[in-house]
Enzyme design. Sequence first.
Site, PDB file in Angstrom:
ATOM      1  N   GLU A   1      10.332 -43.870  -0.118  1.00 33.22           N
ATOM      2  CA  GLU A   1      10.741 -42.459  -0.052  1.00 33.22           C
ATOM      3  C   GLU A   1       9.550 -41.516  -0.170  1.00 33.22           C
ATOM      4  O   GLU A   1       9.677 -40.316   0.068  1.00 33.22           O
ATOM      5  CB  GLU A   1      11.784 -42.137  -1.128  1.00 33.22           C
ATOM      6  CG  GLU A   1      13.168 -42.695  -0.800  1.00 33.22           C
ATOM      7  CD  GLU A   1      13.624 -42.350   0.607  1.00 33.22           C
ATOM      8  OE1 GLU A   1      13.780 -41.164   0.905  1.00 33.22           O
ATOM      9  OE2 GLU A   1      13.820 -43.289   1.404  1.00 33.22           O
TER      10      GLU A   1
ATOM     11  N   ASP B   1     -12.231 -30.348  29.141  1.00 37.72           N
ATOM     12  CA  ASP B   1     -12.667 -28.957  29.233  1.00 37.72           C
ATOM     13  C   ASP B   1     -11.651 -28.099  29.974  1.00 37.72           C
ATOM     14  O   ASP B   1     -11.282 -27.042  29.517  1.00 37.72           O
ATOM     15  CB  ASP B   1     -13.998 -28.855  29.997  1.00 37.72           C
ATOM     16  CG  ASP B   1     -15.140 -29.356  29.141  1.00 37.72           C
ATOM     17  OD1 ASP B   1     -14.923 -29.516  27.925  1.00 37.72           O
ATOM     18  OD2 ASP B   1     -16.215 -29.599  29.691  1.00 37.72           O
TER      19      ASP B   1
HETATM   20  C1  9D3 Z   1      15.879 -38.481   4.029  1.00 41.29           C
HETATM   21  C2  9D3 Z   1      15.340 -39.587   3.213  1.00 41.29           C
HETATM   22  N1  9D3 Z   1      14.190 -40.263   3.767  1.00 41.29           N
HETATM   23  C3  9D3 Z   1      14.493 -40.906   5.037  1.00 41.29           C
HETATM   24  C4  9D3 Z   1      15.371 -42.106   4.946  1.00 41.29           C
HETATM   25  C5  9D3 Z   1      13.091 -39.308   3.970  1.00 41.29           C
HETATM   26  C6  9D3 Z   1      11.870 -39.950   4.497  1.00 41.29           C
HETATM   27  C7  9D3 Z   1      10.998 -40.569   3.642  1.00 41.29           C
HETATM   28  C8  9D3 Z   1       9.861 -41.185   4.148  1.00 41.29           C
HETATM   29  C9  9D3 Z   1      11.589 -39.918   5.855  1.00 41.29           C
HETATM   30  C10 9D3 Z   1      10.463 -40.551   6.349  1.00 41.29           C
HETATM   31  C11 9D3 Z   1       9.598 -41.167   5.489  1.00 41.29           C
HETATM   32  C12 9D3 Z   1       8.369 -41.828   6.027  1.00 41.29           C
HETATM   33  N2  9D3 Z   1       7.642 -40.964   6.943  1.00 41.29           N
HETATM   34  C13 9D3 Z   1       6.353 -40.673   6.775  1.00 41.29           C
HETATM   35  O1  9D3 Z   1       5.729 -41.167   5.862  1.00 41.29           O
HETATM   36  C14 9D3 Z   1       5.728 -39.727   7.686  1.00 41.29           C
HETATM   37  C15 9D3 Z   1       6.238 -39.016   8.826  1.00 41.29           C
HETATM   38  C16 9D3 Z   1       7.519 -39.006   9.445  1.00 41.29           C
HETATM   39  O2  9D3 Z   1       8.480 -39.701   9.079  1.00 41.29           O
HETATM   40  N3  9D3 Z   1       7.691 -38.179  10.526  1.00 41.29           N
HETATM   41  C17 9D3 Z   1       6.701 -37.392  11.012  1.00 41.29           C
HETATM   42  N4  9D3 Z   1       5.507 -37.363  10.470  1.00 41.29           N
HETATM   43  C18 9D3 Z   1       5.286 -38.172   9.381  1.00 41.29           C
HETATM   44  S1  9D3 Z   1       3.857 -38.277   8.549  1.00 41.29           S
HETATM   45  C19 9D3 Z   1       4.410 -39.377   7.473  1.00 41.29           C
END
Ligand code: 9D3
Length: 246
Positions: free
Chosen positions: A116, A169
């Site tokens: 998370e 460019d």
């Molecule tokens: C809503 C609960 N979680 C999703 C089941 C939230 C969540 C936690 C961790 C959603 C994605 C993540 C992991 N994502 C990243 O670490 C991440 C990320 C992304 O998911 N989308 C766009 N850019 C990035 S940069 C890092």
Amino acid sequence: MRIDIVSLFPEFVTQVAGHGVVGRAQERGLLALHGWNPRDHAEGNYRRVDDRPFGGGPGMVMLIDPLRACLAAARAADPAPAKVIYLSPQGMPLTQAKVRELAGEPRFILLCGRYEGIDERLVAAEVDEELSIGDYVLSGGELAAAVVVDAVARLQEGALNDAESAAQDSFAADGLLDCPHYTRPVEHELGTVPEVLMSGNHAGIARWRRQQALGRTWQRRPELLDEAALSAADRKLLEAFKAENP
Ligand code: 9D3
């Protein structure tokens, strides 16, 4: 430039960055990547790097201490000061302007979360910037880190070939989408090549390409035109495109 990657899967990022332009930048000594695994800084037989969230709920949260020790080790490996950039869905969106800014730094550290995310106290104490690569859900920060590495590496002086630099460019600089491209054969079952591209009229070709870039940006990403600095000639080309493509 030096980029340190703090991640439970550091090889994931360094492997992706071993190919193509980024691989070449490393071979040319323009870029050095170093991976660091918080698991190597975790204590005990189990080498725990995560635990359950206070307040309950699904998923796990990355522990402060293995990450802090890992960041300290990464910092200490080189005397140059390094910003810590945390890749997270809560970050500001990565843009080419941000990529240009990062490309000018002598070094920085990319911090990747899994599960998370990371204990917020570590974020508050150690993170200088939080970046997202877009509004979709990834499984962790590693792919986002690979995106940052790729985008930054290709801006290092000498990373691109002459042909690649020229293309850079003329287009990427002005924030418009690219024009369509064609190669042999001229006649194909799937269609022919626009006449103007075979005319040898270089001014005509440049004008057509500019018009296509403007027109496609208007069709597909109209919000990009708000930021683009369009000349009077650009506006005429775009109006003509709109008239032909209502
Ligand atoms: C809503 C609960 N979680 C999703 C089941 C939230 C969540 C936690 C961790 C959603 C994605 C993540 C992991 N994502 C990243 O670490 C991440 C990320 C992304 O998911 N989308 C766009 N850019 C990035 S940069 C890092």
